[in-house]
Design a protein around this motif. Sequence first.
Motif, PDB file in Angstrom:
ATOM      1  N   ASN A  47       0.838  -1.200   0.000  1.00 41.23           N
ATOM      2  CA  ASN A  47       0.000   0.000   0.000  1.00 41.23           C
ATOM      3  C   ASN A  47       0.877   1.257   0.000  1.00 41.23           C
ATOM      4  OD1 ASN A  47      -1.891   2.021   0.465  1.00 41.23           O
ATOM      5  ND2 ASN A  47      -2.401   1.346   2.531  1.00 41.23           N
ATOM      6  N   GLY A  48       0.595   2.168  -0.916  1.00 36.77           N
ATOM      7  CA  GLY A  48       1.389   3.384  -1.027  1.00 36.77           C
ATOM      8  C   GLY A  48       1.264   4.330   0.145  1.00 36.77           C
ATOM      9  N   ARG A  49       0.248   4.123   1.006  1.00 42.14           N
ATOM     10  CA  ARG A  49       0.065   5.021   2.146  1.00 42.14           C
ATOM     11  C   ARG A  49       0.363   4.346   3.486  1.00 42.14           C
ATOM     12  NH1 ARG A  49      -5.173   8.914   1.107  1.00 42.14           N
ATOM     13  NH2 ARG A  49      -3.962  10.336   2.397  1.00 42.14           N
ATOM     14  N   ASN A  50       1.063   3.234   3.451  1.00 43.91           N
ATOM     15  CA  ASN A  50       1.390   2.574   4.714  1.00 43.91           C
ATOM     16  C   ASN A  50       2.212   3.463   5.637  1.00 43.91           C
ATOM     17  OD1 ASN A  50       0.018   0.166   4.351  1.00 43.91           O
ATOM     18  ND2 ASN A  50       1.754  -0.887   3.428  1.00 43.91           N
ATOM     19  N   PHE A  51       3.008   4.359   5.058  1.00 46.73           N
ATOM     20  CA  PHE A  51       3.818   5.234   5.908  1.00 46.73           C
ATOM     21  C   PHE A  51       2.954   6.178   6.740  1.00 46.73           C
ATOM     22  CE2 PHE A  51       3.136   7.832   2.169  1.00 46.73           C
ATOM     23  CZ  PHE A  51       3.085   9.134   2.626  1.00 46.73           C
ATOM     24  N   GLU A  52       1.684   6.381   6.330  1.00 43.61           N
ATOM     25  CA  GLU A  52       0.754   7.203   7.103  1.00 43.61           C
ATOM     26  C   GLU A  52       0.066   6.395   8.205  1.00 43.61           C
ATOM     27  OE1 GLU A  52      -2.080   9.245   4.684  1.00 43.61           O
ATOM     28  OE2 GLU A  52      -0.662   9.586   3.065  1.00 43.61           O
ATOM     29  N   CYS A  53       0.195   5.077   8.163  1.00 41.83           N
ATOM     30  CA  CYS A  53      -0.462   4.201   9.131  1.00 41.83           C
ATOM     31  C   CYS A  53       0.439   3.990  10.346  1.00 41.83           C
ATOM     32  CB  CYS A  53      -0.790   2.866   8.470  1.00 41.83           C
ATOM     33  SG  CYS A  53      -1.864   3.003   7.006  1.00 41.83           S
ATOM     34  N   TRP A  54      -0.104   3.353  11.365  1.00 45.90           N
ATOM     35  CA  TRP A  54       0.624   3.173  12.611  1.00 45.90           C
ATOM     36  C   TRP A  54       1.077   1.747  12.862  1.00 45.90           C
ATOM     37  CZ3 TRP A  54       1.683   6.923  16.502  1.00 45.90           C
ATOM     38  CH2 TRP A  54       1.271   8.214  16.174  1.00 45.90           C
TER      39      TRP A  54
ATOM     40  N   GLY B 158       7.595  10.678   2.577  1.00 42.61           N
ATOM     41  CA  GLY B 158       6.506  10.111   1.794  1.00 42.61           C
ATOM     42  C   GLY B 158       5.748  11.187   1.043  1.00 42.61           C
ATOM     43  N   GLY B 159       5.040  10.804  -0.025  1.00 44.82           N
ATOM     44  CA  GLY B 159       4.382  11.784  -0.881  1.00 44.82           C
ATOM     45  C   GLY B 159       2.881  11.840  -0.707  1.00 44.82           C
ATOM     46  N   GLY B 160       2.255  12.747  -1.474  1.00 41.60           N
ATOM     47  CA  GLY B 160       0.813  12.907  -1.438  1.00 41.60           C
ATOM     48  C   GLY B 160       0.390  13.975  -0.458  1.00 41.60           C
ATOM     49  N   SER B 161      -0.799  13.827   0.107  1.00 43.27           N
ATOM     50  CA  SER B 161      -1.345  14.854   0.992  1.00 43.27           C
ATOM     51  C   SER B 161      -0.632  14.908   2.330  1.00 43.27           C
ATOM     52  CB  SER B 161      -2.843  14.614   1.213  1.00 43.27           C
ATOM     53  OG  SER B 161      -3.069  13.349   1.813  1.00 43.27           O
TER      54      SER B 161
ATOM     55  N   HIS C 126      10.447   4.901  -2.229  1.00 44.18           N
ATOM     56  CA  HIS C 126       9.520   6.023  -2.084  1.00 44.18           C
ATOM     57  C   HIS C 126       8.092   5.526  -2.269  1.00 44.18           C
ATOM     58  CE1 HIS C 126       7.329   9.731  -3.548  1.00 44.18           C
ATOM     59  NE2 HIS C 126       7.814  10.094  -2.379  1.00 44.18           N
ATOM     60  N   THR C 127       7.210   5.905  -1.332  1.00 44.90           N
ATOM     61  CA  THR C 127       5.799   5.564  -1.449  1.00 44.90           C
ATOM     62  C   THR C 127       4.971   6.832  -1.319  1.00 44.90           C
ATOM     63  OG1 THR C 127       5.686   5.063   0.923  1.00 44.90           O
ATOM     64  CG2 THR C 127       6.094   3.227  -0.574  1.00 44.90           C
ATOM     65  N   THR C 128       3.764   6.792  -1.872  1.00 46.69           N
ATOM     66  CA  THR C 128       2.956   7.997  -1.933  1.00 46.69           C
ATOM     67  C   THR C 128       1.477   7.663  -2.062  1.00 46.69           C
ATOM     68  OG1 THR C 128       2.591  10.064  -3.165  1.00 46.69           O
ATOM     69  CG2 THR C 128       3.207   8.137  -4.449  1.00 46.69           C
ATOM     70  N   GLU C 129       0.668   8.600  -1.668  1.00 41.26           N
ATOM     71  CA  GLU C 129      -0.769   8.504  -1.901  1.00 41.26           C
ATOM     72  C   GLU C 129      -1.044   8.352  -3.386  1.00 41.26           C
ATOM     73  OE1 GLU C 129      -4.776  11.287  -1.381  1.00 41.26           O
ATOM     74  OE2 GLU C 129      -2.834  12.013  -0.699  1.00 41.26           O
ATOM     75  N   GLY C 130      -2.081   7.591  -3.716  1.00 41.33           N
ATOM     76  CA  GLY C 130      -2.528   7.499  -5.100  1.00 41.33           C
ATOM     77  C   GLY C 130      -2.013   6.311  -5.866  1.00 41.33           C
TER      78      GLY C 130
ATOM     79  N   ALA D  21      -7.498  19.958  -3.397  1.00 42.15           N
ATOM     80  CA  ALA D  21      -6.493  20.656  -2.607  1.00 42.15           C
ATOM     81  C   ALA D  21      -5.721  19.676  -1.747  1.00 42.15           C
ATOM     82  CB  ALA D  21      -7.167  21.702  -1.733  1.00 42.15           C
ATOM     83  N   GLY D  22      -4.401  19.731  -1.899  1.00 39.57           N
ATOM     84  CA  GLY D  22      -3.557  18.935  -1.030  1.00 39.57           C
ATOM     85  C   GLY D  22      -3.506  17.463  -1.356  1.00 39.57           C
ATOM     86  N   GLN D  23      -4.076  17.014  -2.436  1.00 40.00           N
ATOM     87  CA  GLN D  23      -4.112  15.589  -2.720  1.00 40.00           C
ATOM     88  C   GLN D  23      -3.241  15.285  -3.923  1.00 40.00           C
ATOM     89  OE1 GLN D  23      -5.984  13.462  -0.739  1.00 40.00           O
ATOM     90  NE2 GLN D  23      -6.423  15.209   0.513  1.00 40.00           N
ATOM     91  N   GLY D  24      -1.985  14.967  -3.679  1.00 44.05           N
ATOM     92  CA  GLY D  24      -1.071  14.668  -4.770  1.00 44.05           C
ATOM     93  C   GLY D  24      -0.835  13.188  -4.886  1.00 44.05           C
ATOM     94  N   GLY D  25       0.265  12.859  -5.602  1.00 38.80           N
ATOM     95  CA  GLY D  25       0.721  11.487  -5.618  1.00 38.80           C
ATOM     96  C   GLY D  25      -0.040  10.561  -6.516  1.00 38.80           C
ATOM     97  N   GLY D  26      -0.462  11.019  -7.689  1.00 36.79           N
ATOM     98  CA  GLY D  26      -0.976  10.091  -8.671  1.00 36.79           C
ATOM     99  C   GLY D  26      -2.449   9.822  -8.610  1.00 36.79           C
TER     100      GLY D  26
END
Length: 749
Positions: free
Chosen positions: A165-172, A399-402, A472-476, A586-591
């Motif tokens: 998952n590209g947003r695992n870095f946002e998880c705990w 990490g990328g995205g929002s 590198h991982t990112t939202e999207g 707004a604020g939602q990058g990363g593909g």
Amino acid sequence: MIIGIAAVLLNAALLPAFAQGAGQAARPAPTGPWMDKSLPPDRRADLVMEQMTLDEKLGLVHGGSAYSGQATPQPTQSLGGAGFIPGVPRLGIPDFQMTDGRSGVANTGRRGRYATALPSSLAAGATWDLKLAYEYGALLGKETRDLGFNVSLGGTANLIREPRNGRNFECWSEDPIAIGKMLGRALKGTQDQLVVGNINRYAVNDQENGRQIYSANLDKRSLRETDLLAFEIAIKESDVGTVMCAYSKLNGIYACESPYLLNDVLKKAWGYKGWVMSDWGAVHSTVPSALAGFDQEMPSGRYFGDALKTALEKGEAPMSRLNDMVHRILRTEFALGIFDNPPSAHPVNPFTGAEVAQRVAEQSAVVLKNANGQLPLKAGVIKSIAIIGSHADVGVLSGGGSDQVDAAGGNPVAGPNPVTGRGPVWQPSAPLKAIRERAPKAKVDYDAGTDPASAAKLAAASEVAVVFVNQHTTEGRDVTSLALPDNQDQLVSQVAAANPHTIVVLETGGPVTMPWIDKVSGVLEIWYPGIRGAEAMANILFGSVNPSGKLPVTFPKSEADLPHPVLPGPPSAPPQPAPAAQTGAAGQGGGRGQTPQVPFDVNYTEGLKAGYKWFDAENKEPLFPFGFGLSYTTFSYSQLKAAASGQNVTVTFSVRNTGKVAGAEVAQVYVSLPATAGEPPKRLVAWDKIQLAAGESKAVTLTVESLYLSIFNVDKDAWETPPGEYKVLVGGSSRSTPLSEIVRIAAAR
């Protein structure tokens, strides 16, 4: 580094922006009975609602920004963050100024002001430190408020079911109790700064590939015991003000129009008093969403503006539903102090932020391998060090995205990604500089790592080689593989062949495979470590800080060992550009524009067996297990006692530091439920992070509440603790539990 941050803030070009205030002109203080601070929040909300017109109520249940992809300018009073909702000045209802951020304040608006780049949320999870989690959230809340915003769109409670998952870095974490407890403390810290917190993405948004059109399918028992349990614990621990529903569907129904998620579970079963907002552009209907318990569309009013007004006038949705939406929003504003204490924008203190960021980075770093005591390095003895790869001469990866926090002074690594138009951002904390400062007598040289032969040559001529690698991982978008990209595995292998004293430093957003693990002497995972990541990393390498991080996620040996060896996706159609309604928020990058447009199912047939529970149940040996992490000292466990008190269990044991240096141990308690429960082999139920001097021993007592020992009975729609024998296991990781004891829990009366 700190001086450089301060210089960014003190730049004369930035000062006028702060003088302009929070984007809202001074207004006379309103008068009315709702301004009486001694009244309960619910009563104050009722009183102010009595004065509101229909249009004023409707104005609070949808965003005031242009809809995604449209060129309509933002309102002048908007700070230009992730979202904006105008208030009602005549009644004193403040504007909602929303900004992104889970590892720092992202999307700070049109003024582009400085905010601290904290280590990623996954890194914070690796600290296993509840007090530090609170500090992490408190700093995020304080800087959100300092920048003039009053809503922080952070707080991801999704399980790491899918390690790609590209947003695992946002998880705990991959464990629901670990997520709930740690995130709950962080959200509490944020809201204690008079900022509305947010928990997202509700629910089962565990991959990015096709996030707007896939259906996550999971049986109800597994749903309640895994993904939803994380939300339940975090919400109850924090009393968070907003819940953000996800883009994806759950069992065939969009999350933002799911009566089960929003009404049955969140508002009825959990008694949630806050409000439900959408992810940006995640609303697909007016009446079904409203009747399902959805409260606020973001970032615009496509469905909850004129369309909702028409539905109310036609009787398709009751006025009581609108009043409930507005009441939830207003009572939360009163309860959290947003109504009475508007923020006043001023520069962020970079020194405080850097201090917290470094402390989190130091406690989150996980030593995965340390053959023959290679670490810590001895600065006074070592003569030459090769630093290789991952732009270690200029910064550390983020990490990328929002969740992308701007780099102070700009990204030190130039060049956008040709696909997304945006490149990975490195925070300006250079490992090369930090290592040179820690080993001033050593010859420290750098090689970019783009040519493995060149890097191996430098390594061969050096006493120690430190290879920095990244993913590198990112939202999207999700990663295509757990293997390191860009030929980095070959780089490590060639360097290790040239120098047996090779240490690998991982900068990743989650697990990666390591085909070279037997060839290197040391491995250090630093995640995305934030604005003081290099300084923290150097302190770990040279032993100024004894590492205490433990893995919050399992590292598999191979993708073949995962519940889904192939990442779920549409059966055939290639990625296509997303329609305008799904791009440019707004604020939602990363593909975001790369989302495939062919609906598909993600069937989580592993059910209860998420993360380490899968590896335990399937008898698979991970590369590194959940809860694992090495120290520069050693610990022993003894004297376990476990006793039931009703449906709860009290666990007592001792931990001793048996080494020669002070250190901290994350002592973990797992429980195996009775066989009749039909559960995976064990589950994490409690832990404590214990600081111990060399030779010191401490007794630890932990109470395990009944919820953590329970299973969800779908037929009764209720939790129950099965009677029988429970095996309590205690140790330093999920695969190292030297102590065990049986405790019997009687049937509930």
